[in-house]
Design a protein around this motif. Structure first.
Motif, PDB file in Angstrom:
ATOM      1  N   UNK A  70      -6.941   5.411  33.202  1.00 59.90           N
ATOM      2  CA  UNK A  70      -5.929   4.662  32.411  1.00 59.90           C
ATOM      3  C   UNK A  70      -5.781   3.335  33.079  1.00 59.90           C
ATOM      4  N   UNK A  71      -5.624   2.232  32.030  1.00 64.44           N
ATOM      5  CA  UNK A  71      -5.539   1.030  32.462  1.00 64.44           C
ATOM      6  C   UNK A  71      -4.207   0.633  33.216  1.00 64.44           C
ATOM      7  N   UNK A  72      -4.484   0.185  34.416  1.00 69.78           N
ATOM      8  CA  UNK A  72      -3.275   0.245  35.349  1.00 69.78           C
ATOM      9  C   UNK A  72      -2.012  -0.503  34.863  1.00 69.78           C
ATOM     10  N   UNK A  73      -2.345  -1.734  34.119  1.00 71.43           N
ATOM     11  CA  UNK A  73      -1.408  -2.644  33.676  1.00 71.43           C
ATOM     12  C   UNK A  73      -0.565  -2.272  32.647  1.00 71.43           C
ATOM     13  N   UNK A  74      -0.603  -1.052  32.162  1.00 73.50           N
ATOM     14  CA  UNK A  74       0.096  -0.369  30.853  1.00 73.50           C
ATOM     15  C   UNK A  74       1.302   0.280  31.473  1.00 73.50           C
ATOM     16  N   UNK A  75       1.122   0.576  32.915  1.00 72.20           N
ATOM     17  CA  UNK A  75       2.520   1.181  33.575  1.00 72.20           C
ATOM     18  C   UNK A  75       3.568   0.528  33.943  1.00 72.20           C
ATOM     19  N   UNK A  76       4.840   1.047  33.501  1.00 64.71           N
ATOM     20  CA  UNK A  76       6.125   0.155  33.949  1.00 64.71           C
ATOM     21  C   UNK A  76       6.656   0.384  35.256  1.00 64.71           C
ATOM     22  N   UNK A  77       5.737  -0.411  36.084  1.00 67.99           N
ATOM     23  CA  UNK A  77       5.934  -0.230  37.518  1.00 67.99           C
ATOM     24  C   UNK A  77       7.371  -0.710  37.934  1.00 67.99           C
ATOM     25  N   UNK A  78       7.986  -1.358  37.282  1.00 71.08           N
ATOM     26  CA  UNK A  78       9.449  -1.761  37.481  1.00 71.08           C
ATOM     27  C   UNK A  78      10.487  -0.814  37.439  1.00 71.08           C
ATOM     28  N   UNK A  79       9.988   0.419  36.821  1.00 68.50           N
ATOM     29  CA  UNK A  79      11.114   1.413  36.623  1.00 68.50           C
ATOM     30  C   UNK A  79      10.877   2.790  37.283  1.00 68.50           C
ATOM     31  N   UNK A  80       9.653   2.605  38.101  1.00 70.24           N
ATOM     32  CA  UNK A  80       9.147   3.884  38.729  1.00 70.24           C
ATOM     33  C   UNK A  80       9.399   3.459  40.221  1.00 70.24           C
ATOM     34  N   UNK A  81       9.709   4.544  41.114  1.00 69.49           N
ATOM     35  CA  UNK A  81       9.861   4.550  42.348  1.00 69.49           C
ATOM     36  C   UNK A  81       8.423   4.748  43.122  1.00 69.49           C
ATOM     37  N   UNK A  82       7.772   5.632  42.504  1.00 71.95           N
ATOM     38  CA  UNK A  82       6.386   6.087  42.883  1.00 71.95           C
ATOM     39  C   UNK A  82       5.392   6.183  41.896  1.00 71.95           C
ATOM     40  N   UNK A  83       4.441   5.771  41.948  1.00 73.07           N
ATOM     41  CA  UNK A  83       3.098   5.898  40.981  1.00 73.07           C
ATOM     42  C   UNK A  83       2.040   6.877  41.721  1.00 73.07           C
ATOM     43  N   UNK A  84       1.723   7.816  41.050  1.00 81.38           N
ATOM     44  CA  UNK A  84       0.702   8.829  41.920  1.00 81.38           C
ATOM     45  C   UNK A  84      -0.674   8.721  40.777  1.00 81.38           C
ATOM     46  N   UNK A  85      -1.722   8.173  41.508  1.00 76.71           N
ATOM     47  CA  UNK A  85      -3.048   8.012  41.142  1.00 76.71           C
ATOM     48  C   UNK A  85      -3.781   9.441  40.984  1.00 76.71           C
ATOM     49  N   UNK A  86      -4.081   9.909  39.658  1.00 79.05           N
ATOM     50  CA  UNK A  86      -4.612  11.263  39.489  1.00 79.05           C
ATOM     51  C   UNK A  86      -6.182  11.370  39.029  1.00 79.05           C
ATOM     52  N   UNK A  87      -7.144  11.816  39.605  1.00 73.52           N
ATOM     53  CA  UNK A  87      -7.189  12.463  40.935  1.00 73.52           C
ATOM     54  C   UNK A  87      -8.279  12.226  41.775  1.00 73.52           C
ATOM     55  N   UNK A  88      -8.088  12.401  43.196  1.00 73.27           N
ATOM     56  CA  UNK A  88      -9.305  12.572  44.059  1.00 73.27           C
ATOM     57  C   UNK A  88      -9.574  13.997  44.110  1.00 73.27           C
ATOM     58  N   UNK A  89     -10.976  14.223  44.207  1.00 71.73           N
ATOM     59  CA  UNK A  89     -11.349  15.773  43.922  1.00 71.73           C
ATOM     60  C   UNK A  89     -11.852  16.117  45.545  1.00 71.73           C
ATOM     61  N   UNK A  90     -11.536  17.200  45.933  1.00 71.48           N
ATOM     62  CA  UNK A  90     -12.090  17.944  47.367  1.00 71.48           C
ATOM     63  C   UNK A  90     -13.508  18.372  46.900  1.00 71.48           C
ATOM     64  N   UNK A  91     -14.253  18.188  47.939  1.00 72.49           N
ATOM     65  CA  UNK A  91     -15.409  19.185  47.985  1.00 72.49           C
ATOM     66  C   UNK A  91     -15.311  20.249  48.877  1.00 72.49           C
ATOM     67  N   UNK A  92     -16.178  21.207  48.847  1.00 69.46           N
ATOM     68  CA  UNK A  92     -15.827  22.402  49.530  1.00 69.46           C
ATOM     69  C   UNK A  92     -16.039  22.461  51.123  1.00 69.46           C
ATOM     70  N   UNK A  93     -16.943  21.267  51.431  1.00 65.59           N
ATOM     71  CA  UNK A  93     -16.993  21.039  52.824  1.00 65.59           C
ATOM     72  C   UNK A  93     -15.882  20.223  53.245  1.00 65.59           C
ATOM     73  N   UNK A  94     -14.888  19.778  52.691  1.00 63.37           N
ATOM     74  CA  UNK A  94     -13.649  18.901  53.102  1.00 63.37           C
ATOM     75  C   UNK A  94     -13.778  17.537  52.987  1.00 63.37           C
ATOM     76  N   UNK A  95     -14.843  17.161  52.040  1.00 59.21           N
ATOM     77  CA  UNK A  95     -15.055  15.619  51.368  1.00 59.21           C
ATOM     78  C   UNK A  95     -14.214  15.459  50.604  1.00 59.21           C
ATOM     79  N   UNK A  96     -14.057  14.141  50.177  1.00 53.73           N
ATOM     80  CA  UNK A  96     -13.283  13.937  48.770  1.00 53.73           C
ATOM     81  C   UNK A  96     -14.003  12.967  47.936  1.00 53.73           C
ATOM     82  N   UNK A  97     -13.863  12.949  46.552  1.00 52.14           N
ATOM     83  CA  UNK A  97     -14.551  12.117  45.642  1.00 52.14           C
ATOM     84  C   UNK A  97     -13.681  11.674  44.699  1.00 52.14           C
ATOM     85  N   UNK A  98     -13.912  10.229  44.325  1.00 51.98           N
ATOM     86  CA  UNK A  98     -13.450   9.773  43.046  1.00 51.98           C
ATOM     87  C   UNK A  98     -14.247   9.500  41.776  1.00 51.98           C
TER      88      UNK A  98
END
Length: 385
Positions: A70-98
């Motif tokens: 998503x284009x981060x600029x389309x979000x109405x941050x002024x009305x949100x208390x939290x934004x959650x970026x979705x998603x980071x992905x776990x690997x089976x050995x405990x790593x993480x990927x974007x």
């Protein structure tokens, strides 16, 4: 007698000189003295009058998930208390990927935008599908089942949160399917909270609604260990996607009675566990489900673009297909339901699907939450006048 007096005088003189010498030695070595630790203040503090919430300090949260493309600029941050970026992905050995450099770039833009509006920026780990293909379940399950890989994933997330100036981590394990899954998830969340909370960062979990959209009764194929909830700041209830219950029916996406049953279930559960309902956050969909499952979902923005009169409805026909969604009226009813039941706020899936302008659902929820804060302030004032 004379000798006795002489002896007594000698003792007094030696004692006097010894006192002077001792004082000089202590004074000259003051830098080496042991410092006595000051007793900590009592945890029991005098009761203070509760201060009314101001307009600048919203007491309820409004959390918006944002997909990685998503284009981060389309979000109405002024009305949100939290934004959650979705998603980071776990690997089976405990790593993480974007999902590539573009996802990392979007995350950093989202964080920068969020900070301009005093909105908390969170990273979600998990989700439904994994970037290496298939559901994320097998990857996440394997990563948190082994203590070594579980700790590795916790450390990866904590380091990433520090490096990217995040305000916390959201855990979206879909779905813990047995007792072992539930216990491993609880252990993961506990370990993660022990890393993040001392740094004043948040931990939240996204949870399946646990209610069947047709029978409105509890389902057992998803299991949670109740101990997990004591370690998190927010429990984001995914009170949607009921269309897959008991055969495909788009009308079961997220009707009000379904949400009402979900709210009652989680309220009663948290009361039984003696955990504050303030941790509970009610999720609502900003997309529409087609009656033909072969056709893609559409955003609330697309529905408004087709006709602004669709804003207050819950169904619409576009190009010969009927879609089911939550319009302004239903969204406001759900927000008031959450408030009446003492929930901590509302959650959107997902913020980038919302319409802009006067028919924004984000704005509708924001105004409802704000009105509730103002009413609380008025009640406080009337009680204290």
């Amino acid at each position: 007698m004379k000798n006795r007096k002489l002896l007594l005088a000698t003792v007094i003189l030696i004692t006097f000189i010894g006192g002077i010498i001792t004082g000089v030695l202590i004074s000259g070595n003051s830098s080496n003295t042991v410092k006595i630790k000051q007793a900590s203040k009592s945890n029991i503090q005098p009761a203070e009058k509760e201060k009314p919430v101001t307009d600048q300090s919203q007491s309820k949260v409004l959390i918006g998930y944002v997909q990685d493309f998503r284009d981060p600029n389309v979000v109405d941050y002024d009305k949100l208390t939290h934004v959650i970026f979705s998603f980071a992905h776990p690997t089976k050995d405990g790593g993480m990927l974007l999902n590539g450099d573009s996802a990392l770039g979007n995350l950093r833009k989202m964080v920068a935008n969020a900070k301009k509006h005093d909105t908390k920026a969170i990273l979600a780990i998990g989700g439904w599908y994994h970037i290496n293909g298939g559901e994320s379940y097998d990857y996440f399950k394997t990563a948190i089942s082994d203590p070594a890989s579980r700790s590795k994933l916790v450390n990866e997330l904590a380091s990433f949160a520090d490096r990217e100036q995040l305000d916390g981590i959201d855990v979206d394990f879909e779905h813990p399917r047995n007792e072992a899954d539930a216990q491993n998830l609880a252990a993961f969340v506990k370990e993660l909270s022990e890393q993040l909370h001392p740094k004043h960062k948040e931990v939240s979990v996204a949870v399946y609604s646990k209610i069947h959209a047709v029978t409105l009764t509890e389902v057992g194929f998803v299991q949670f260990d109740p101990s997990m909830f004591q370690y998190v700041d927010h429990v984001n209830i995914m009170a949607y996607d009921g269309q897959w219950d008991d055969g495909y029916n788009a009308a079961n996406l997220s009707p009000y009675p379904y949400t009402e049953a979900i709210v009652n279930y989680w309220s009663n559960l948290f009361d039984t566990l003696q955990i504050t309902r303030e941790k509970l956050v009610l999720g609502v969909p900003l997309y529409a489900q087609p009656e033909d499952p072969k056709i893609k979902q559409v955003s609330f923005a697309a529905i408004i673009d087709q006709n602004e009169e669709n804003a207050v409805n819950d169904t619409v026909s576009i190009n010969g297909t009927t879609y089911h969604y939550n319009g302004e009226t239903t969204i406001k009813m759900k927000t008031k339901l959450a408030l009446d039941q003492g929930f901590g706020g509302m959650m959107l899936w997902e913020a980038g699907l919302d319409a802009h302008g006067p028919h924004s659902l984000t704005a509708s929820i924001f105004e409802t939450l704000k009105d509730s804060d103002n009413d609380s302030n008025k009640n406080y004032s009337s009680k204290n006048n």
